[in-house]
Design an enzyme around this catalytic site. Structure first.
Site, PDB file in Angstrom:
ATOM      1  N   ILE A  43     -26.644  -9.860  69.266  1.00  0.00           N
ATOM      2  CA  ILE A  43     -28.106  -9.814  69.094  1.00  0.00           C
ATOM      3  C   ILE A  43     -28.688 -11.227  68.990  1.00  0.00           C
ATOM      4  O   ILE A  43     -29.797 -11.489  69.445  1.00  0.00           O
ATOM      5  CB  ILE A  43     -28.519  -8.925  67.896  1.00  0.00           C
ATOM      6  CG1 ILE A  43     -30.026  -8.633  67.953  1.00  0.00           C
ATOM      7  CG2 ILE A  43     -28.116  -9.540  66.582  1.00  0.00           C
ATOM      8  CD1 ILE A  43     -30.467  -7.532  67.025  1.00  0.00           C
ATOM      9  N   CYS A  44     -27.916 -12.156  68.426  1.00  0.00           N
ATOM     10  CA  CYS A  44     -28.374 -13.552  68.325  1.00  0.00           C
ATOM     11  C   CYS A  44     -28.406 -14.202  69.706  1.00  0.00           C
ATOM     12  O   CYS A  44     -29.304 -14.988  70.003  1.00  0.00           O
ATOM     13  CB  CYS A  44     -27.479 -14.340  67.371  1.00  0.00           C
ATOM     14  SG  CYS A  44     -27.525 -13.721  65.666  1.00  0.00           S
ATOM     15  N   ILE A  45     -27.439 -13.861  70.520  1.00  0.00           N
ATOM     16  CA  ILE A  45     -27.421 -14.367  71.897  1.00  0.00           C
ATOM     17  C   ILE A  45     -28.652 -13.845  72.640  1.00  0.00           C
ATOM     18  O   ILE A  45     -29.340 -14.610  73.330  1.00  0.00           O
ATOM     19  CB  ILE A  45     -26.116 -13.955  72.617  1.00  0.00           C
ATOM     20  CG1 ILE A  45     -24.922 -14.678  71.977  1.00  0.00           C
ATOM     21  CG2 ILE A  45     -26.207 -14.260  74.117  1.00  0.00           C
ATOM     22  CD1 ILE A  45     -23.573 -14.132  72.409  1.00  0.00           C
ATOM     23  N   ALA A  48     -31.750 -15.763  71.344  1.00  0.00           N
ATOM     24  CA  ALA A  48     -31.781 -17.143  71.843  1.00  0.00           C
ATOM     25  C   ALA A  48     -32.168 -17.176  73.323  1.00  0.00           C
ATOM     26  O   ALA A  48     -32.967 -18.020  73.746  1.00  0.00           O
ATOM     27  CB  ALA A  48     -30.423 -17.812  71.627  1.00  0.00           C
TER      28      ALA A  48
END
Length: 148
Positions: A43-45, A48
Site C-alpha cells: 500500500i505504501c508503494i 508513493a
C-alpha cells in the site's frame, strides 16, 4: 496538530543525506508531507507511486512533495530509484517528527500511521488527511486542497 496551525520547525535528512528544514520553504513554497509506514509495504508503494503520477499537478500549483517514513536513507535511496520517484524522501528514523506532528499509529500501534499534511507557503496547515488503507485518497485529497 490541526488545520490552521503553523507547521513546527524540524529538520530531517533525505535519501541523499541532504538536510531538509521545514523553515526553508516558509515564505517561498507550498508543500505536502505524506507520512507512510514503510517503503516496502504494497500500500505504501501504491501511495508513493500515486504521488509520483500526480507530481506535475503539484508542481504546476507551486507545491513541493515530500514522503516521510522511518526507513533509513539507504532504504529510501533504493525505493526512490526503483519507482522513479521525483520527490525527496525524508528519513524520520527516531519518529521525532511523526511525534511532533502527532501522527497517530495504526493497527493497534503496530505500524506508524499514514497521514498527509498540506501546508501553504506561510507555513499554515491547510489540510490533514488520515486514512490508513486508502493510498490513492491521500493524493486526491491533497490535490483537491491545492486546487481550492
Amino acid at each position: 496538530m490541526k488545520v490552521g496551525d503553523k507547521i513546527p520547525e524540524f529538520t530531517l535528512l533525505d535519501q541523499d543525506g541532504k538536510a531538509f528544514s521545514s523553515l526553508s520553504l516558509i515564505g517561498k513554497k507550498n508543500f505536502v508531507l505524506f507520512f507512510y509506514p514503510q517503503d516496502s509495504l504494497p500500500i505504501c508503494i501504491r501511495e508513493a507511486c500515486a504521488f509520483r503520477d500526480a507530481y506535475y499537478d503539484f508542481v504546476e500549483n507551486n507545491f513541493e512533495v515530500f514522503g516521510v517514513s522511518s526507513d533509513s536513507r539507504e532504504v529510501h535511496k533504493r525505493f526512490k530509484k526503483s519507482y522513479s520517484l521525483p520527490y525527496r524522501l525524508l528519513s524520520d528514523e527516531k519518529a521525532a517528527v511523526r511525534e511532533l506532528l502527532q501522527v497517530p499509529s495504526m493497527l493497534f500501534g503496530l505500524l506508524p500511521g499514514r497521514v498527509t499534511f498540506v501546508v501553504d507557503k506561510e507555513g499554515v496547515i491547510r489540510k490533514i488527511f488520515n486514512s490508513a488503507f486508502s493510498a490513492s485518497s491521500h493524493v486526491k485529497e491533497a490535490i483537491a486542497t491545492i486546487r481550492g
